[in-house]
Design a protein around this motif. Structure first.
Motif, short mmCIF file in Angstrom:
data_model
loop_
_atom_site.label_atom_id
_atom_site.label_comp_id
_atom_site.label_asym_id
_atom_site.label_seq_id
_atom_site.Cartn_x
_atom_site.Cartn_y
_atom_site.Cartn_z
N THR A 1 0.91 4.09 -2.90
CA THR A 1 0.67 5.50 -2.58
C THR A 1 1.81 6.37 -3.07
O THR A 1 1.60 7.45 -3.65
CB THR A 1 0.49 5.68 -1.06
OG1 THR A 1 -0.62 4.90 -0.62
CG2 THR A 1 0.24 7.14 -0.72
N TYR B 1 7.22 10.32 3.12
CA TYR B 1 7.74 9.38 2.13
C TYR B 1 8.92 9.91 1.33
O TYR B 1 9.77 9.14 0.88
CB TYR B 1 6.63 8.97 1.16
CG TYR B 1 5.55 8.10 1.76
CD1 TYR B 1 5.75 7.40 2.95
CD2 TYR B 1 4.31 7.98 1.14
CE1 TYR B 1 4.75 6.61 3.50
CE2 TYR B 1 3.31 7.18 1.67
CZ TYR B 1 3.53 6.50 2.86
OH TYR B 1 2.55 5.70 3.39
N LEU C 1 2.17 13.27 3.77
CA LEU C 1 2.87 12.12 3.18
C LEU C 1 4.06 12.54 2.32
O LEU C 1 4.95 11.73 2.07
CB LEU C 1 1.89 11.28 2.36
CG LEU C 1 0.84 10.51 3.16
CD1 LEU C 1 -0.02 9.67 2.24
CD2 LEU C 1 1.50 9.63 4.23
N GLU D 1 0.83 -1.20 0.00
CA GLU D 1 0.00 0.00 0.00
C GLU D 1 0.87 1.26 0.00
O GLU D 1 0.57 2.24 -0.70
CB GLU D 1 -0.92 0.00 1.22
CG GLU D 1 -1.89 1.18 1.27
CD GLU D 1 -2.79 1.25 0.06
OE1 GLU D 1 -3.13 2.37 -0.36
OE2 GLU D 1 -3.15 0.18 -0.49
N LYS D 2 1.95 1.23 0.76
CA LYS D 2 2.87 2.37 0.78
C LYS D 2 3.47 2.59 -0.61
O LYS D 2 3.54 3.72 -1.10
CB LYS D 2 3.98 2.14 1.80
CG LYS D 2 5.02 3.25 1.82
CD LYS D 2 6.14 2.95 2.80
CE LYS D 2 7.22 4.03 2.74
NZ LYS D 2 8.34 3.75 3.67
#
Length: 223
Positions: A27, A66, A62, A23-24
């Protein structure tokens, strides 16, 4: 005789982290792709945290979580989509496995590949416009990486012209820069250049053949 007991299959251990990790990654890629969309629709002034995260549909925080900052996110996008960082680099890595075989066919392939890439990729066109329009650390690093990608090929090719007065680097520099300009000129205002319309298939083919012709003439002179 008693029936042997059936063995119960061992339960596979569930990978607890695989879901969140995937999922990361999804994204992060969504955010990278959003950079391209914003660049295409709003130009480089639109590359803000607010615009990119809104396009990606993710929380603004994010970006720092990230990527650290918006510049690093943009740099990731550029690295994934620049011709010299992707297709050309892959081809060059293969070529350098046999550097003694490098010659005119490889030069022609790289130059024509660049021409096709810029002509067909609107975001790449905007990126080059951006490079020409302002000083920017991320774009300078991109330009430096392009130089690093091409340097081993140039060194290998120059050996063919060691005892001649042919300046291969200068010839290739003129071709690369000329192809960039022709592509941007045609796509920005749609006009012809020296009467050639490279937005049309026959005009584009004429330029592509001219690239080949120049390289052929250089090697004929060397021979």
């Amino acid at each position: 005789m008693p029936n042997p007991k059936k063995q119960t299959p061992a339960k596979k251990e569930r990978k607890v982290n695989s879901g969140p990790i995937r999922e990361k990654a999804r994204t992060m890629q969504k955010m990278v792709d959003a950079v391209g969309t914003v660049l295409q629709t709003q130009g480089y002034p639109g590359l803000t945290i607010a615009n990119v995260t809104a396009q990606a549909g993710v929380d603004r925080r994010l970006v720092s979580t990230y990527f650290g900052n918006i510049d690093s996110l943009v740099a990731t996008y550029l690295k994934q989509n620049d011709y010299w960082e992707t297709t050309a680099k892959q081809n060059i890595d293969l070529m350098l496995q046999h550097p003694d075989r490098l010659g005119k066919a490889e030069i022609i392939g790289l130059l024509q590949g660049q021409f096709d890439a810029v002509m067909s990729n609107e975001v790449m066109q905007k990126t080059i416009h951006w490079e020409l329009g302002e000083q920017n650390k991320t774009l300078r690093e991109l330009a430096d990486r392009r130089e690093d990608t091409g340097e081993p090929v140039l060194r290998a090719l120059e050996k063919n012209f060691a005892n001649t007065n042919i300046d291969l680097r200068a010839i290739i520099a003129l071709q690369i820069s000329g192809l960039y300009y022709l592509s941007l000129h045609a796509k920005a205002n749609g006009s012809t250049f020296c009467g050639i319309d490279i937005n049309e298939a026959d005009g584009k083919e004429r330029i592509s053949k001219a690239v080949e012709m120049v390289v052929e003439m250089v090697y004929e002179k060397e021979g």
